[in-house]
Enzyme design. Structure first.
Site, PDB file in Angstrom:
ATOM      1  N   GLU A   1      -2.936   1.765   4.671  1.00 44.86           N
ATOM      2  CA  GLU A   1      -3.081   0.419   4.117  1.00 44.86           C
ATOM      3  C   GLU A   1      -3.905  -0.515   4.999  1.00 44.86           C
ATOM      4  OE1 GLU A   1       0.574  -1.189   2.736  1.00 44.86           O
ATOM      5  OE2 GLU A   1       0.689   0.315   1.189  1.00 44.86           O
ATOM      6  N   GLU A  52       3.113   6.262  -1.404  1.00 47.15           N
ATOM      7  CA  GLU A  52       4.253   5.337  -1.362  1.00 47.15           C
ATOM      8  C   GLU A  52       4.504   4.763  -2.746  1.00 47.15           C
ATOM      9  OE1 GLU A  52       4.360   2.245   1.605  1.00 47.15           O
ATOM     10  OE2 GLU A  52       3.502   3.584   3.115  1.00 47.15           O
TER      11      GLU A  52
END
Ligand SMILES: C[C@@]1(C(=O)O)OC[C@H]2O[C@@H](O)[C@H](O)[C@@H](O)[C@H]2O1
Length: 469
Positions: free
Chosen positions: A163, A374
Site C-alpha cells: 500500500e 487484504e
C-alpha cells in the site's frame, strides 16, 4: 461451484501489528517504534512494543492457523530485525526468527506469502528522509537481496511494498503516519516515484536470481464511483481514478505514469525529480511482475467540489479511510451515502463495488494474475457468554468471497484471497479496539488466544472450497 484446487485461501498480518518484541534479540528501532510514542498520534497511546507477542508465540498462532485449515499465510518481515540500522551488519537472530516462521508454515503445508515492506522502516533511514532519499531505495535493494538469499529457497511468493498509497498519503499529505508531514504534494508524489523505482529494481534483481518464484506488490484497491449521473461528478470520478488507481497501477503494470496525472503535476510544479534512466527501469520491470495484490475494503463515492474548499481539519480518526475528505487538489471529495452500508468506522460495505472495480481493472490491465491480499471487517466484536460472536465479519467475508467467485466466473484471474487479518492485532492508529481477526486476543488475560465464530466458519469454507458461497 468450488474454487479451483490451486486457489489459495489465506489470511494476512503485518510485523509491527503483531510481533511486539520491539527491541528483542538485536532488533533495531523503527519509525513506528518512535512515532507511536509521540503523544496524541495513536488511540490511547497504543503501540507495538508488545502488540500480541507473536514474536514469542508464533508456534501457537501458526498451529491455530493450521487448525483453521489456512492454505497460505501472508506476513511481513521487519527490516530492522534483519538489519537493525537498515544497512550494515546482518542480525542473525532476525534471520533465524523468519526462518522459524517459514519452517513452521511449511510444517503444516501452509504457503508462506512474504511482504518485504509493510510500513516499518529502520529509524536511521527515516531520520535521513525515508522514501524522499534515494539512499533508502538502495538500502531496500540490499535488504531484499538478503531476504531472497535467506528465504527464497522456501518462499516463492514475494510482495515488495504494501500500500504505497497509504504510507505516502498518510506520511506526506494527511500527516497521520511517519514522518507526519501534512499537505506536501511535492513530497507525496516524489516518495511514490522513489518507491516504484525501487520496486522495479527489486523485481529485476529477483528475476536474475532464477528462484522461480513470484514477485509483485500490494496496492490499495478502492475504485471510485460517481454519487450520481451528473457530468461534473463523472468528471470528478474519472479524476479520482486517475490519481488513486492509474497513478499507482500504470507504472507497475504498464511501465509508465498516466499522462493525465503528469500533465496536472507539471502545471502544479509537483512532478517528481525523476530521470529518463529511472523511467526506463520502470518500463523494463513492468512485464516482469508476476501478480498484482489488491487490498480491497471499500469503494470511493465521489462528487465534485463546488467552488471554495474550506480548510479541512485532518484528524487521526478521519485520516484512514472514512468518507468526507477532499482531494489534495480540491477537485473532489468522498461522500457517505444514505443508501449504502457502513462499518463502525464508516467504511462502506460493498461487494458490488468490488466486482465493478475488478471489471474495470481487467479492462485497463488485462489478464494479470491477482491475489486479494487484504479484505476484512474492522469491528468491535460481540462477546456472548464467553464466545466471540463475530457474525458481521462472517457476513462481510461471505459477501466478498462470493464476489471473488463471481469475478472468477467472469474470467478475472484471481488466484487467492487473504483475509485481513489472521488474528486480532494492533490497528496502526486505532489501537486494539478495531478487531479484524479470526482469532481473538484477550488483552485482559495475558493475550490469551480464543477461536471466534468466524474461525470455525472460515474452516468450513476452506474445507468445502467455498462451494456453498
Ligand atoms: C488502517 C488499517 C487498520 O489497521 O485499520 O486498515 C485495515 C488494514 O488496512 C491495510 O491497508 C493495512 O495493510 C493493514 O495494516 C490495516 O490497516
Amino acid at each position: 461451484m468450488k474454487f479451483a484446487h490451486d486457489f489459495l485461501f489465506g489470511a494476512a498480518t503485518a510485523s509491527y501489528q503483531i510481533e511486539g518484541a520491539w527491541d528483542q534479540d538485536g532488533k533495531g528501532p523503527t519509525n513506528w517504534d518512535e512515532f507511536t510514542k509521540i503523544p496524541g498520534k495513536t488511540f490511547e497511546g497504543t503501540n507495538g512494543d508488545v502488540a500480541i507477542d507473536h514474536y514469542n508465540r508464533y508456534q501457537e498462532d501458526i498451529a491455530l492457523m493450521a487448525e483453521m485449515g489456512l492454505e497460505s499465510y501472508r506476513f511481513s518481515i521487519s527490516w530492522a530485525r534483519i538489519l537493525p540500522t537498515g544497512t550494515g551488519e546482518i542480525n542473525q537472530k532476525g534471520i533465524d526468527f523468519y526462518n522459524n516462521i517459514i519452517n513452521e508454515c511449511l510444517k503444516y503445508g501452509i504457503v508462506p506469502f512474504v511482504t518485504l515492506y509493510h510500513w516499518d522502516l529502520p529509524l536511521p533511514l527515516e531520520r535521513k528522509g525515508a522514501w524522499l532519499n534515494r539512499e533508502t531505495g538502495e538500502a531496500y535493494l540490499n535488504f531484499a537481496q538478503i531476504c531472497f538469499e535467506a528465504f527464497g529457497d522456501r518462499v516463492k511468493n514475494f510482495i515488495t511494498f504494501n500500500e504505497t498509497f497509504v504510507f505516502c498519503n498518510l506520511g506526506y499529505l494527511a500527516g497521520a503516519h511517519p514522518p507526519g508531514i501534512q499537505n506536501d504534494p511535492k513530497k507525496y508524489f516524489q516518495a511514490i516515484h522513489n518507491v516504484f523505482y525501487t520496486h522495479a529494481q527489486t523485481v529485476i534483481a529477483y528475476k536474475k536470481l532464477n528462484q522461480f518464484g513470484e514477485i509483485g506488490l500490494s496496492h490499495v484497491f478502492s475504485p471510485a464511483f460517481s454519487v450520481d449521473d451528473s457530468e461534473e461528478n463523472h468528471f470528478a470520478t474519472e479524476h479520482a481514478n486517475q490519481f488513486n488507481l492509474n497513478w499507482f497501477y500504470d507504472p507497475i503494470l504498464l511501465g509508465k505514469y498516466p499522462e493525465y496525472v503528469v500533465k496536472q503535476l507539471t502545471t502544479e510544479g509537483n512532478v517528481p525529480d525523476w530521470t529518463e534512466a529511472e523511467l526506463a527501469v520502470i518500463a523494463e520491470a513492468a512485464p516482469l511482475n508476476d501478480f498484482m495484490g489488491l487490498n480491497y475494503y471499500q469503494p470511493m463515492r465521489v462528487e465534485k467540489i463546488q467552488g471554495y474548499v474550506k480548510e479541512h481539519v485532518i484528524t487521526r480518526e478521519n485520516s484512514t479511510g472514512s468518507p468526507g475528505n477532499p482531494s489534495y487538489d480540491g477537485v473532489y471529495r468522498t461522500v457517505k451515502m444514505a443508501d449504502k452500508k457502513y462499518t463502525k468506522w464508516d467504511w462502506e460495505i460493498s461487494s458490488q463495488g468490488f466486482i465493478d472495480g475488478l471489471d474495470n481493472l481487467k479492462a485497463l490491465y488485462g489478464d494479470i494474475k491477482l491475489y486479494i491480499t487484504e479484505n476484512g471487517l474492522g469491528d468491535e466484536d460481540s462477546i456472548i457468554e464467553g464466545e466471540v460472536c463475530d457474525i458481521p465479519r462472517i457476513r462481510y467475508i461471505e459477501e466478498h468471497l462470493s464476489a471473488v467467485k463471481t469475478a472468477i466466473s467472469r474470467g478475472i484471474h484471481i488466484k487467492g484471497y487473504y483475509a485481513w487479518s489472521a488474528i486480532d492485532l494492533l490497528s496502526w492508529l486505532n489501537g486494539y479496539k478495531k478487531q479484524y481477526g479470526f482469532i481473538y486476543v484477550d488483552h485482559k488475560n495475558n493475550l490469551k488466544r480464543e477461536k471466534k465464530a468466524s474461525f470455525h466458519w472460515y474452516k468450513s469454507v476452506i474445507t468445502n472450497r467455498g462451494e456453498d458461497l
